[in-house]
Design a protein around this motif. Structure first.
Motif, short mmCIF file in Angstrom:
data_model
loop_
_atom_site.label_atom_id
_atom_site.label_comp_id
_atom_site.label_asym_id
_atom_site.label_seq_id
_atom_site.Cartn_x
_atom_site.Cartn_y
_atom_site.Cartn_z
N LYS A 10 0.71 -1.29 -0.16
CA LYS A 10 -0.30 -0.14 -0.18
C LYS A 10 0.65 1.21 0.01
CE LYS A 10 -4.30 0.94 1.89
NZ LYS A 10 -5.33 1.18 3.04
N GLU A 11 1.84 0.88 0.82
CA GLU A 11 2.86 2.37 1.37
C GLU A 11 2.88 2.46 -0.75
OE1 GLU A 11 4.24 2.06 5.49
OE2 GLU A 11 5.21 1.34 4.17
N GLU A 12 3.06 1.33 -1.02
CA GLU A 12 4.52 1.62 -2.34
C GLU A 12 3.77 2.31 -3.51
OE1 GLU A 12 7.61 -1.99 -2.35
OE2 GLU A 12 6.27 -1.82 -3.74
N GLU A 13 2.52 1.91 -2.99
CA GLU A 13 0.89 2.44 -3.90
C GLU A 13 1.12 4.41 -3.55
OE1 GLU A 13 -2.61 0.06 -4.79
OE2 GLU A 13 -3.09 1.58 -3.88
N GLN A 16 3.55 5.73 -5.04
CA GLN A 16 3.63 5.75 -6.77
C GLN A 16 3.04 6.95 -7.16
OE1 GLN A 16 2.58 2.55 -8.41
NE2 GLN A 16 4.43 2.16 -9.58
N LYS A 17 1.82 6.70 -6.63
CA LYS A 17 0.88 7.93 -6.76
C LYS A 17 0.54 9.63 -6.72
CE LYS A 17 -3.13 5.90 -5.32
NZ LYS A 17 -4.33 5.23 -4.29
N LYS A 18 2.18 9.95 -5.21
CA LYS A 18 2.80 10.93 -4.39
C LYS A 18 3.44 11.32 -6.42
CE LYS A 18 3.18 10.82 0.27
NZ LYS A 18 4.51 10.05 1.25
N GLN A 19 4.31 10.33 -6.09
CA GLN A 19 5.37 10.84 -7.59
C GLN A 19 4.42 11.21 -8.84
OE1 GLN A 19 7.87 7.64 -8.72
NE2 GLN A 19 9.31 8.51 -7.76
N MET A 235 -5.09 13.95 0.02
CA MET A 235 -5.33 13.32 -0.75
C MET A 235 -5.34 11.42 -0.02
SD MET A 235 -5.39 14.11 -4.47
CE MET A 235 -5.81 13.21 -5.28
N VAL A 236 -3.98 11.73 0.62
CA VAL A 236 -3.45 10.73 1.02
C VAL A 236 -4.64 10.25 2.58
CG1 VAL A 236 -1.51 9.60 2.50
CG2 VAL A 236 -0.93 9.97 0.33
N GLY A 242 -10.08 6.43 4.45
CA GLY A 242 -11.45 5.77 4.20
C GLY A 242 -12.07 6.84 3.27
N TRP A 243 -12.10 7.78 3.46
CA TRP A 243 -12.61 8.57 2.55
C TRP A 243 -13.11 8.51 1.14
CZ3 TRP A 243 -10.73 13.24 6.61
CH2 TRP A 243 -11.06 12.66 7.18
#
Lengths: 724, 410
Positions: A10-13, A16-19, A235-236, A242-243
């Motif tokens: 999840k962290e990785e995900e 990635q999103k952040k990036q 967003m994170v 869980g929103w």
């Protein structure tokens, strides 16, 4: 472990999103500056990557401008012309097209600008020129008729258009017309423009030595944006709380599509169609059908002879392959109608539906029969052979005690045998072929009835105790009734002298040839059979104690083959050629008529309980009747290869036997249950062979020992055999 | 496994070998073992001549190789096998053939004389050498069984049972060669099929087709019983007229219980009578009280109708069928135990064969005697080692049988 792994994933995900978000931010920051060059490139590639995560609303706003830019390049030249030239419809479109466009070039003939000319509708002028003077509308006094005339007469009319700006008519030149035509065809306005000029691939996969742009990257592209970071962290956080739910993966398992016919009823019409059988196809013609077949297909002489001899259904080919020198010589097809008819028959008779085959284990179809070994005792082996007769032995009978066996033969003798040693103890020469012998079933008497020619003899062989002998003497000595009853002509003769020494005591003369004698179980009554087609006098019943004979039947119901008394009740069985009739002797009426389903009944035996009858017939069948059940045979047994000559029931054991011309005796186990609901169980248990077939006759008579499970059979080879 | 440890022993004093275990090949047959014994005996006694021996392993004759025999009998091959050996019984040699006029139904022999019953309504007396001595005629029908009664010096009692429902008791003087009918035993209402004299010779038992057994006195008396006379008077006059041989005698006792004809009777001892019947049973009766002691029902599957006369087989067996000897292909009509040998018996059958059996090898008979050309009906065996068989070919064969030597030696 798993949880940790999940967390890491999840962290990785997230990272990635952040990036990706960061990158997006960078490009956004970049885009205004390098609108001219990199806009298209960036927006294309970036969008495709991030479209999954981010709404691409910001991109879509840019797109029209890009398109416009492209369009502008293409349409630059046309613009002016079209503005002036195109007719009203097109003008409307164009108005739309150039709604937000502000052109630098100004029409110098009319300075009102881009305003709807309707505004000047009520004015005499149409606008102002550069000097500010009014431009007056040209005088338009042409009515419809003038216009029509103009249209008809003026050759330039079709190329005359009205200039909206000035209100004057303009005649289009040749060049202008050509341009319009080109535009209408969708071509470039400029004739010299090459649409297909070689293009230079600037943005190809090959990395060029010199970059297209040489601007160094902005500093901001290396510094993380704080606002973006703020946004992303929000967003994170939202995801963590869980929103924001990750986009739901489309679940196809429920399926937008489903099998419409899964719960199809198997008996529906569709199913029937599936079982459809196509009509049989005709065999394709082969070489043998040719007018000029290869020589190996032509029939040789023998083959042809064979073909002609064969039954049409057995032939391999329905025609004879024939050779003709040419197609012209082939005659008309003679079997055409025939063949068409057969084809029609094929189509008519072919199966139209595939029968649903039931999957049944063939073993299950065989009725569960007990093993023969469990049904012991029954006769299994030949033990004794009683030799002495020189002719075929037609009939045998066992004394009620089981000690003696009587046999009557075609050589004219009746022989008495000791059962256990096969010793012939008496021989009586009767002087005629003996048709039938029957031992009196009452153990109180020792009498034997013998049928030969048209006489029934009563023999008293004195093979028993003195009491028995004397009682049978008494029976024989009894007085004759005065009147010969019912016009039956039977003469009872007491024998004398020589015949008395032969133990012949009585002679009952009959009008016709007697074929069978049988006793009632009490031993007083005796029935004799004289088969005759044309007379009602076929059966006679004699009463020994009163020396009386009577004919029980007044009508001829068919050729009588065999008669038998019911062992317990006053019934009388008469077997004719096709059926067995059961008469009640007390009421003197027909009780039952059993259909034997046979062509010619040969023999009959009644079960000791009297409820069952077996019939043997000359067409190899043995039928078992259950009198309580039906008038049809309960069971047909077709074990014999040739005519059945004799049948017999055992008095004590559940056994019955049938003798046949094929030289075999078949012993069957037939259990009769006292429970009326249970049908008899019939199991063939043994085939006994031993008799030699002579003159196509095998075994002629069969009988059981009264107490032991033994079987006697007499054959055409002149022997009597005992099977135990 | 090729060698076995075996120890040989015998009851016969003449052929004793040392009681030490020998190692013999497991595959050895009877002949090999016989050679071994002969070798041993020769080593011991130079004058020994070769003999044939038979071998018994745990009471069963060896008929195959030793190893297969022990396998089938479940004998361990690890231990020392005890093998008994006896001199082989030589085949019975046919001696005389006595011709009759009709089928021979029965035969009974004592030390000197042979009594035969025939279907020609007579009984005959023969010497052991085969000489016809006397013809006893008197019955109105075929003679079914004969038996010697008590012997008193020169005169001896003989019994004949017949199809005419009577048993005749005769007295025969061997010196004068005169026979006299002493008593006519009436009472049966069927043919008398079998007769047997008790070991003391004072009583006899008869079995008949009328399902009865009757015990009679076998002692001839001079006075006719009065009551018998009375009873005789009741009989049809014709019979008395035609043939009244001797004095009428009535039974002492009657046993009824069989459901079918009695085929054979025998005294097992002084007090007990055995009877076999067509109802597939064998019954034991107490001759004193007249009560039935027990009933034996032979298994049906094995009963190749031996009830006809095979009573002797079961006598020593008590209430259990110990053995069933199946080799005959027809009815077994007669069996007899050897008087001098506890294990041997003969059987005669409708398949024309007489077979000699040993109970120790029940798989196959010792010898088949195929002298007869027709059904064999009767057999007898004398103390002197004479076997007799008669049948439907009207011939009475005698065989010299020499199995007694072993018993003499024992």
């Amino acid at each position: 472990m798993k949880k940790i792994g999940l967390k890491r994933a999840k962290e990785e995900e997230d990272e990635q999103k952040k990036q990706s978000v960061c990158e997006q931010v960078l490009t956004f920051n970049m885009s205004p500056a390098e609108e001219e060059e990199g806009d298209e490139d960036v927006s294309d590639s970036e969008e495709s990557v991030y479209s999954g995560l981010e709404e691409s609303g910001s991109d879509s706003e840019d797109e029209p401008s890009a398109n416009q830019q492209e369009g502008r390049v293409l349409n630059e030249e046309v613009e002016q012309l079209e503005e002036r030239v195109l007719n009203e419809e097109e003008a409307e479109q164009r108005e739309d097209e150039y709604e937000k466009d502000s052109s630098d070039e100004e029409d110098i003939r009319n300075t009102v600008g881009n305003v709807p000319m309707d505004w000047y509708k009520d004015f005499p002028h149409i606008g102002y020129d550069l000097e500010g003077r009014r431009i007056y509308k040209p005088i338009r006094n042409k009515d419809e008729l003038d216009q029509f005339l103009d249209k008809m007469e003026n050759p330039e009319f079709w190329r005359t258009v009205c200039d909206q700006q000035t209100g004057s008519d303009v005649v289009l030149s040749e060049d202008q017309l050509e341009l319009i035509k080109r535009l209408q065809r969708g071509q470039f306005g400029d004739v010299s423009f090459n649409e297909y000029q070689p293009s230079v691939e600037f943005f190809s996969r090959e990395v060029m030595i010199h970059p297209v742009t040489n601007r160094p990257s902005d500093k901001r592209s290396f510094i993380p944006s704080l606002t973006e970071k703020d946004k992303v962290s929000k967003m994170v956080h939202a995801i963590k709380m869980g929103w924001i739910k990750p986009r739901r993966v489309e679940d196809d398992s429920r399926g937008r599509y489903y099998d419409l016919w899964t719960n199809e009823d198997s008996s529906s019409i569709l199913n029937k169609h599936r079982m459809h059988l196509p009509a049989p196809k005709l065999r394709l013609p082969g070489h043998e059908e040719s007018y000029n077949p290869p020589p190996e297909y032509l029939l040789t002489e023998e083959e042809r002879a064979l073909w002609e001899q064969q039954d049409p259904s057995d032939r391999k080919l329905p025609f004879v392959p024939t050779k003709f020198s040419s197609l012209r010589h082939v005659p008309a097809f003679s079997r055409f109608i025939h063949e068409r008819f057969e084809r029609c028959l094929d189509l008519y008779l072919c199966p139209r539906q595939r029968k649903l085959r039931v999957n049944v284990n063939p073993e299950d179809l065989i009725p569960k029969l007990p093993k023969p070994r469990d049904l012991l005792p029954f006769p299994t082996t030949q033990s004794l052979v009683y030799r002495g007769h020189s002719g075929l032995v037609r009939s045998i009978s066992v004394s009620p005690s089981g000690q003696w066996l009587a046999s009557g033969s075609d050589d004219g003798s009746v022989r008495f045998w000791e059962v256990c040693s096969a010793r012939c103890v008496r021989t009586v020469q009767t002087g005629g072929a003996v048709k039938s012998v029957a031992w009196n079933p009452n153990p109180a008497f020792c009498l034997l009835a013998v049928a030969l020619d048209s006489v029934v003899l009563i023999l008293a062989p004195s093979l028993a105790d003195g009491h028995v002998t004397s009682s049978s003497e008494r029976l024989l000595k009894s007085q004759q009734e005065a009147e010969p009853s019912e016009g039956v002509s039977c003469n009872w003769v007491e024998t004398k002298g020589e015949e008395l020494n032969q133990w012949i005591r009585l002679k009952i003369g009959h009008p016709k040839v007697v074929h069978q004698v049988t006793w009632h179980s009490k031993g007083d009554y005796l029935a004799s059979v004289m088969p005759d087609h044309s007379s009602h006098l076929q059966v006679l019943i004699h009463q020994l104690s009163r020396r009386r004979s009577q004919n029980p039947f007044s009508r001829n119901k068919g050729l009588v083959q065999n008669v038998s008394f019911h062992p317990l009740r006053p019934y009388f069985f008469v077997a004719t050629q096709r059926s067995v009739r059961v008469y009640n002797l007390l009421k003197q009426q027909l009780t039952k008529k059993l259909q034997a389903n046979a062509k010619w009944v040969s023999s009959m035996a009644v079960h000791p309980t009297g409820d069952h009858v077996i019939c043997g017939s000359y067409d190899c069948r043995l039928s078992w009747f259950d009198l309580d059940l039906s008038t049809k045979p309960y069971r047909m047994l077709r074990h014999h290869k040739k005519a059945v000559r004799g049948v017999a029931y055992h008095r004590g054991y559940p056994l019955f036997a049938s003798a046949s011309d094929d030289g075999s005796v078949i012993v069957c186990h037939g259990t009769v249950y006292s429970d009326l609901l249970q049908n008899p169980l019939i199991v063939p248990v043994k085939v006994l062979r031993g008799h030699v077939i002579t003159q196509d006759l095998g075994v002629l008579d069969v009988t059981f020992h009264p107490s032991q499970p033994w079987l006697f059979s007499s054959g055409a080879d002149g022997t009597v055999r005992l099977y135990t | 496994m090729s060698q076995l440890q075996a120890r040989f022993f015998t009851e016969d004093k003449r052929y004793v070998v040392d009681n030490v275990p020998f190692s013999i090949p497991a595959a050895s047959q009877v002949q090999d073992l016989s050679n071994v014994i002969n070798k041993l005996l020769e080593a011991k006694n130079a004058s020994h001549s070769n003999l044939e021996f038979d071998f018994l392993v745990r009471g069963q004759f060896l008929r195959t190789s030793l190893s297969t025999h022990m396998e089938t009998e479940n004998i361990s091959t690890e231990e020392v096998v005890e093998i008994e050996y006896v001199e082989r019984i030589t085949a019975p040699e046919p001696e005389e053939c006595m011709m009759h006029d009709d089928w021979i139904s029965s035969v009974h022999a004592n030390d000197e004389w042979i009594l035969t019953g025939s279907y020609d309504k007579t009984a005959r007396i023969w010497s052991v050498e085969g000489k016809a001595v006397m013809t006893v005629a008197g019955h109105a029908d075929a003679v079914k069984d004969v038996s010697w009664g008590k012997r008193d010096g020169l005169s001896s009692v003989l019994l004949t049972a017949s199809l005419d429902q009577t048993v005749l008791l005769w007295e025969w003087n061997s010196e004068k060669n005169k026979v006299k009918a002493r008593h006519c035993c009436r009472g049966h209402t069927g043919s008398v099929d079998t007769v047997s004299v008790d070991p003391t010779g004072t009583k006899f038992c008869s079995g008949s087709w009328d399902k009865m057994l009757k015990i009679w006195s076998a002692v001839p008396t001079d006075e006719a019983d009065e009551e018998e006379e009375e009873e005789a008077a009741d009989r049809p006059r014709k019979k008395q007229k035609t043939q009244q041989l001797g004095l009428t005698r009535t039974p002492l006792m009657t046993f009824s219980g069989h459901n079918e004809a009695v085929s054979s009777v025998l005294w097992s001892d002084n007090e007990e009578v055995c009877s076999a019947s067509w109802d597939h049973t064998i019954r034991l009766w107490d001759a004193e009280t007249g009560s039935m002691k027990s009933t034996l029902v032979p298994p049906r599957s094995s009963s190749i109708h031996f009830f006809y006369s095979s009573l002797h087989l079961f006598l020593s067996d008590g209430s259990l069928v110990l053995l069933s000897l199946t080799s005959h292909t027809g009815w077994v009509t007669a069996v007899k135990w050897a008087p001098s040998h506890e294990h041997q018996l003969v059987s005669g059958s409708l398949d024309h064969l007489v077979k000699l059996w040993d109970t120790r090898s029940c798989k196959a008979p010792l010898y088949d005697l195929a002298a007869h050309e027709d059904k064999v009906f009767c057999l007898d065996w004398t103390e002197t080692g004479l076997m007799l068989s008669g049948g439907a070919d009207n011939k009475l064969y005698t065989y010299k049988y020499s199995a007694c030597q072993t018993d003499e030696g024992a």
